[in-house]
Design a protein around this motif. Structure first.
Motif, PDB file in Angstrom:
ATOM      1  N   CYS A 142      -6.291   5.929   5.115  1.00 24.63           N
ATOM      2  CA  CYS A 142      -4.925   5.426   4.933  1.00 24.63           C
ATOM      3  C   CYS A 142      -4.167   5.391   6.262  1.00 24.63           C
ATOM      4  O   CYS A 142      -4.169   6.370   7.003  1.00 24.63           O
ATOM      5  CB  CYS A 142      -4.199   6.343   3.951  1.00 24.63           C
ATOM      6  N   PRO A 154      -7.329  12.623  -0.519  1.00 22.56           N
ATOM      7  CA  PRO A 154      -6.322  11.768  -1.176  1.00 22.56           C
ATOM      8  C   PRO A 154      -6.012  10.515  -0.357  1.00 22.56           C
ATOM      9  O   PRO A 154      -5.548   9.515  -0.905  1.00 22.56           O
ATOM     10  CB  PRO A 154      -5.093  12.673  -1.266  1.00 22.56           C
ATOM     11  N   PHE A 155      -6.254  10.584   0.944  1.00 22.46           N
ATOM     12  CA  PHE A 155      -5.974   9.422   1.792  1.00 22.46           C
ATOM     13  C   PHE A 155      -7.270   8.743   2.233  1.00 22.46           C
ATOM     14  O   PHE A 155      -7.279   7.971   3.198  1.00 22.46           O
ATOM     15  CB  PHE A 155      -5.180   9.848   3.027  1.00 22.46           C
ATOM     16  N   GLY A 156      -8.370   9.037   1.549  1.00 21.28           N
ATOM     17  CA  GLY A 156      -9.649   8.461   1.934  1.00 21.28           C
ATOM     18  C   GLY A 156     -10.214   9.199   3.126  1.00 21.28           C
ATOM     19  O   GLY A 156      -9.789  10.310   3.457  1.00 21.28           O
ATOM     20  N   SER A 157     -11.177   8.559   3.772  1.00 18.54           N
ATOM     21  CA  SER A 157     -11.733   9.171   4.983  1.00 18.54           C
ATOM     22  C   SER A 157     -12.516   8.109   5.741  1.00 18.54           C
ATOM     23  O   SER A 157     -12.845   7.060   5.189  1.00 18.54           O
ATOM     24  CB  SER A 157     -12.646  10.337   4.624  1.00 18.54           C
ATOM     25  N   ARG A 175     -16.883   1.598  -1.391  1.00 15.11           N
ATOM     26  CA  ARG A 175     -17.569   1.417  -0.118  1.00 15.11           C
ATOM     27  C   ARG A 175     -18.823   0.581  -0.377  1.00 15.11           C
ATOM     28  O   ARG A 175     -19.297   0.506  -1.520  1.00 15.11           O
ATOM     29  CB  ARG A 175     -18.018   2.770   0.460  1.00 15.11           C
ATOM     30  N   ARG A 194     -11.574   3.605   7.376  1.00 14.01           N
ATOM     31  CA  ARG A 194     -10.552   2.944   6.556  1.00 14.01           C
ATOM     32  C   ARG A 194      -9.536   3.928   5.989  1.00 14.01           C
ATOM     33  O   ARG A 194      -8.822   3.619   5.033  1.00 14.01           O
ATOM     34  CB  ARG A 194     -11.200   2.174   5.390  1.00 14.01           C
ATOM     35  N   LEU A 242      -4.763   7.609  -5.784  1.00 11.51           N
ATOM     36  CA  LEU A 242      -5.847   6.618  -5.816  1.00 11.51           C
ATOM     37  C   LEU A 242      -7.083   7.333  -6.352  1.00 11.51           C
ATOM     38  O   LEU A 242      -7.613   8.238  -5.725  1.00 11.51           O
ATOM     39  CB  LEU A 242      -6.107   6.008  -4.440  1.00 11.51           C
ATOM     40  N   THR A 263       2.268   4.102  -4.088  1.00 14.60           N
ATOM     41  CA  THR A 263       1.518   5.350  -3.882  1.00 14.60           C
ATOM     42  C   THR A 263       2.480   6.509  -3.606  1.00 14.60           C
ATOM     43  O   THR A 263       2.429   7.550  -4.269  1.00 14.60           O
ATOM     44  CB  THR A 263       0.559   5.195  -2.684  1.00 14.60           C
ATOM     45  N   GLY A 286      -0.960   5.135   6.373  1.00 15.00           N
ATOM     46  CA  GLY A 286       0.405   5.629   6.173  1.00 15.00           C
ATOM     47  C   GLY A 286       0.476   7.122   5.903  1.00 15.00           C
ATOM     48  O   GLY A 286       1.481   7.593   5.371  1.00 15.00           O
ATOM     49  N   ALA A 317       0.834  -1.218   0.000  1.00 13.50           N
ATOM     50  CA  ALA A 317       0.000   0.000   0.000  1.00 13.50           C
ATOM     51  C   ALA A 317       0.861   1.257   0.000  1.00 13.50           C
ATOM     52  O   ALA A 317       0.441   2.297  -0.499  1.00 13.50           O
ATOM     53  CB  ALA A 317      -0.924   0.006   1.215  1.00 13.50           C
ATOM     54  N   GLY A 318       2.054   1.154   0.555  1.00  9.29           N
ATOM     55  CA  GLY A 318       2.853   2.364   0.759  1.00  9.29           C
ATOM     56  C   GLY A 318       3.836   2.699  -0.342  1.00  9.29           C
ATOM     57  O   GLY A 318       4.087   3.871  -0.610  1.00  9.29           O
TER      58      GLY A 318
HETATM   59  C1  HEM Z   1       1.023   9.419  -1.124  1.00  7.28           C
HETATM   60  C2  HEM Z   1       0.925   8.230  -0.592  1.00  7.28           C
HETATM   61  C3  HEM Z   1      -0.369   7.527  -0.253  1.00  7.28           C
HETATM   62  C4  HEM Z   1      -1.633   7.731  -0.710  1.00  7.28           C
HETATM   63  C5  HEM Z   1      -2.115   8.772  -1.712  1.00  7.28           C
HETATM   64  C6  HEM Z   1      -2.483   6.764  -0.045  1.00  7.28           C
HETATM   65  C7  HEM Z   1      -3.865   6.686  -0.220  1.00  7.28           C
HETATM   66  C8  HEM Z   1      -4.668   5.748   0.394  1.00  7.28           C
HETATM   67  C9  HEM Z   1      -6.100   5.652   0.207  1.00  7.28           C
HETATM   68  C10 HEM Z   1      -6.947   6.568  -0.677  1.00  7.28           C
HETATM   69  C11 HEM Z   1      -6.534   4.607   0.941  1.00  7.28           C
HETATM   70  C12 HEM Z   1      -7.969   4.108   1.020  1.00  7.28           C
HETATM   71  C13 HEM Z   1      -8.652   4.825   2.167  1.00  7.28           C
HETATM   72  C14 HEM Z   1     -10.125   4.580   2.228  1.00  7.28           C
HETATM   73  O1  HEM Z   1     -10.619   3.582   1.711  1.00  7.28           O
HETATM   74  O2  HEM Z   1     -10.791   5.439   2.852  1.00  7.28           O
HETATM   75  C15 HEM Z   1      -5.374   4.027   1.595  1.00  7.28           C
HETATM   76  C16 HEM Z   1      -5.414   2.946   2.428  1.00  7.28           C
HETATM   77  C17 HEM Z   1      -4.316   2.399   3.040  1.00  7.28           C
HETATM   78  N1  HEM Z   1      -3.025   2.881   3.006  1.00  7.28           N
HETATM   79 FE1  HEM Z   1      -2.398   4.494   1.983  1.00  7.28          FE
HETATM   80  N2  HEM Z   1      -1.715   5.993   0.784  1.00  7.28           N
HETATM   81  C18 HEM Z   1      -0.413   6.428   0.698  1.00  7.28           C
HETATM   82  C19 HEM Z   1       0.677   5.937   1.393  1.00  7.28           C
HETATM   83  C20 HEM Z   1       0.641   4.901   2.282  1.00  7.28           C
HETATM   84  C21 HEM Z   1       1.769   4.429   3.053  1.00  7.28           C
HETATM   85  C22 HEM Z   1       3.169   5.048   3.028  1.00  7.28           C
HETATM   86  C23 HEM Z   1       1.332   3.355   3.775  1.00  7.28           C
HETATM   87  C24 HEM Z   1       2.081   2.486   4.759  1.00  7.28           C
HETATM   88  C25 HEM Z   1       3.378   2.441   4.914  1.00  7.28           C
HETATM   89  C26 HEM Z   1      -0.079   3.159   3.473  1.00  7.28           C
HETATM   90  C27 HEM Z   1      -0.888   2.179   4.013  1.00  7.28           C
HETATM   91  C28 HEM Z   1      -2.236   2.056   3.770  1.00  7.28           C
HETATM   92  C29 HEM Z   1      -3.043   0.987   4.314  1.00  7.28           C
HETATM   93  C30 HEM Z   1      -2.560  -0.158   5.206  1.00  7.28           C
HETATM   94  C31 HEM Z   1      -4.354   1.206   3.874  1.00  7.28           C
HETATM   95  C32 HEM Z   1      -5.600   0.368   4.166  1.00  7.28           C
HETATM   96  C33 HEM Z   1      -6.325   0.942   5.369  1.00  7.28           C
HETATM   97  C34 HEM Z   1      -7.575   0.154   5.716  1.00  7.28           C
HETATM   98  O3  HEM Z   1      -8.193  -0.423   4.814  1.00  7.28           O
HETATM   99  O4  HEM Z   1      -7.941   0.137   6.902  1.00  7.28           O
HETATM  100  N3  HEM Z   1      -0.459   4.123   2.570  1.00  7.28           N
HETATM  101  N4  HEM Z   1      -4.261   4.760   1.258  1.00  7.28           N
END
Ligand code: HEM
Length: 340
Positions: free
Chosen positions: A280, A272-275, A217, A278, A212, A148, A282, A144-145
Motif C-alpha cells: 500500500c 493489512p497493507f500487503g507486502s 498475485r 505492491r 482488505l 479503506t 498510503g 484506494a484511500g
Molecule cells: C487503513 C487503510 C488502508 C488499508 C488497510 C490499505 C490496504 C492496502 C492493501 C492490502 C493493498 C494491496 C497491497 C498488495 O497488493 O500487496 C493496498 C494497495 C494500495 N493502497 Fe492502500 N490501504 C489503506 C489506505 C490507503 C490510503 C490512505 C491510500 C492513499 C491515499 C492508499 C493507496 C493505495 C494504493 C495506491 C495501492 C496500490 C499499490 C500498488 O499496487 O502498487 N491506501 N492498500
C-alpha cells in the motif's frame, strides 16, 4: 516540512470542528458516513489542496458512483450503475484537468501531491506525466484511500466500544498528550510519536477488521510452498484473514488485544497493507489519519453505540457494518481532562 507533517494539524483542526458540531447537535450519527467524509476531504486536501466544501461534495458524490460501478455489470445503458460510474468518471477527469491547466498556466500554485507530479514537466520526456496519467494517479489514490481508511476508523470505534479497558487505557495516553500541550493547541506530527498504545490499537484494529480480506498475485515461476506445488502463471490469493486469525501466530485471535503488539511478529504474519513491491502506498497517511481521529475522539468524548447489529453490508468489497456504527457523543468533563 513534509506533506504528512502539514497534514496532521490541518486534519486535526477540521476533525475537531466537525466533532464539536456533532456534539452540539446531540444526535446519533453513523461513524462510517462521518469517516468516509473526513477521509475523503483529508485525502483531497493532501493531494490537490481542494478545500471548498461544495467542490468536495460533488467530487465525493462522483467517486461514490465510480466505486459502485467497479462492482457492477458493465452495462453502458443510461440508468445502469456502470453507466453512471462512467459518466461520473468523465466529470472527475474534467474537474482535475481544469485544475491541472490552472497550475500549468501559473494561475494557481500549491505545495501538494498534484504539484509534485507537475514538477516532472521539466524531466526528460519519458519521465514526464501527461494529464491522463496525473488524473489516473489522483483517482487511484482517492479510491484506494477513502473507503479503506473510513472502514478502519469505523471498526476502531466499534472495537473500542466493546473493549472498555482498552478504551480507558487509550484515553489516558491521549489525555496525557493533551495535558502536555497548551490549551486548544492542534496536534503536530511529532505528537503521534508519543502514541505508542494508540499505534497498537490501530495495528490491532487492522489485524481484526481485515479491511482488505485478500489480494491477488501471479506466480512468476514454478515453486513449492509447504508441499504445495504452484505453477508459473497461476493466480494465487493471499488470504489476509487466515493469516491474521492464525492461533499459532496470534494467541486468542478473536480477542481485541493491542498489547499483543508489544512483541515482534514473525515476518509476513501481519499484512493489512500487503507486502512486497505492491505494498500500500498510503500506509503512513492511513495510520496518521487513524491516530489523529483516535486522539480527538478519546481525549474529547465518550460515546455509546446506538445499534448493536453486527450484520455486514452485502455486496461490499470491504467488510463494513450495515448499520454504519451509529454513535452518540458525550463531552468528557473538564476534570477528566485536567486531572493527571
Ligand atoms: C487503513 C487503510 C488502508 C488499508 C488497510 C490499505 C490496504 C492496502 C492493501 C492490502 C493493498 C494491496 C497491497 C498488495 O497488493 O500487496 C493496498 C494497495 C494500495 N493502497 Fe492502500 N490501504 C489503506 C489506505 C490507503 C490510503 C490512505 C491510500 C492513499 C491515499 C492508499 C493507496 C493505495 C494504493 C495506491 C495501492 C496500490 C499499490 C500498488 O499496487 O502498487 N491506501 N492498500
Amino acid at each position: 516540512m513534509n506533506s504528512i507533517s502539514k497534514f496532521v494539524p490541518k486534519f486535526d483542526r477540521e476533525l475537531s470542528e466537525r466533532l464539536k458540531r456533532l456534539e452540539n447537535n446531540g444526535k446519533s450519527f453513523r461513524v462510517l458516513e462521518f469517516s468516509m467524509k473526513v477521509a475523503f476531504d483529508g485525502i483531497c486536501d493532501m493531494l490537490t489542496s481542494i478545500t471548498d466544501a461544495s467542490t468536495l461534495d460533488q467530487l465525493e458524490h462522483d467517486i461514490t458512483y465510480v466505486t459502485d460501478a467497479m462492482l457492477s455489470f458493465p452495462l453502458k445503458i443510461p440508468g445502469a450503475r456502470y453507466y453512471r460510474g462512467m459518466k461520473a468518471r468523465e466529470r472527475l477527469i474534467e474537474t482535475f484537468k481544469a485544475k491541472i491547466t490552472k497550475r500549468r498556466n501559473g494561475e494557481e500554485v500549491s505545495d501538494d501531491f498534484l504539484q509534485s507530479m507537475l514538477q516532472r514537466d521539466s524531466y526528460p520526456p519519458n519521465e514526464k506525466l501527461d494529464d491522463e496519467e496525473i488524473v489516473d494517479n489522483l483517482l487511484t489514490l482517492i479510491i484506494a484511500g477513502q473507503s479503506t481508511t473510513a472502514a478502519a476508523i469505523m471498526w476502531c470505534v466499534k472495537f473500542l466500544d466493546e473493549n472498555k479497558q482498552v478504551q480507558d487505557r487509550l484515553r489516558e495516553e491521549q489525555l496525557q498528550i493533551l495535558r502536555n500541550k497548551p490549551a486548544g493547541a492542534l496536534l503536530k506530527y511529532e505528537d503521534l510519536m508519543s502514541m505508542s498504545y494508540g499505534s497498537k490499537v490501530v495495528k490491532e484494529t487492522l489485524r481484526m477488521s481485515n479491511v482488505l480480506l485478500w489480494y491477488p498475485r501471479v506466480a512468476l515461476d514454478n515453486c513449492t510452498i509447504e508441499g504445495y506445488e504452484i505453477k508459473k502463471g497461476w493466480n494465487v490469493n493471499i488470504d489476509a484473514t487466515q493469516i491474521h486469525y492464525d492461533p499459532d501466530t496470534y494467541k486468542d485471535p478473536m480477542r481485541f488485544n493491542p498489547s499483543r503488539f508489544d512483541e515482534m511478529q514473525k515476518p509476513y504474519s501481519y499484512i493489512p497493507f500487503g507486502s512486497g513491491p505492491r505494498t500500500c502506498l498510503g500506509i503512513n497517511m492511513a495510520k496518521v489519519t487513524m491516530l489523529v481521529f483516535l486522539h480527538r475522539l478519546t481525549s474529547g468524548y465518550t460515546w455509546t453505540v446506538d445499534d448493536e447489529d453486527l450484520s455486514l453490508e452485502r455486496k461490499a468489497h470491504i467488510p463494513r457494518l450495515q448499520s454504519g456504527c451509529p454513535i452518540t457523543l458525550t463531552r468528557l468533563d473538564d476534570t477528566s481532562i485536567t486531572n493527571s
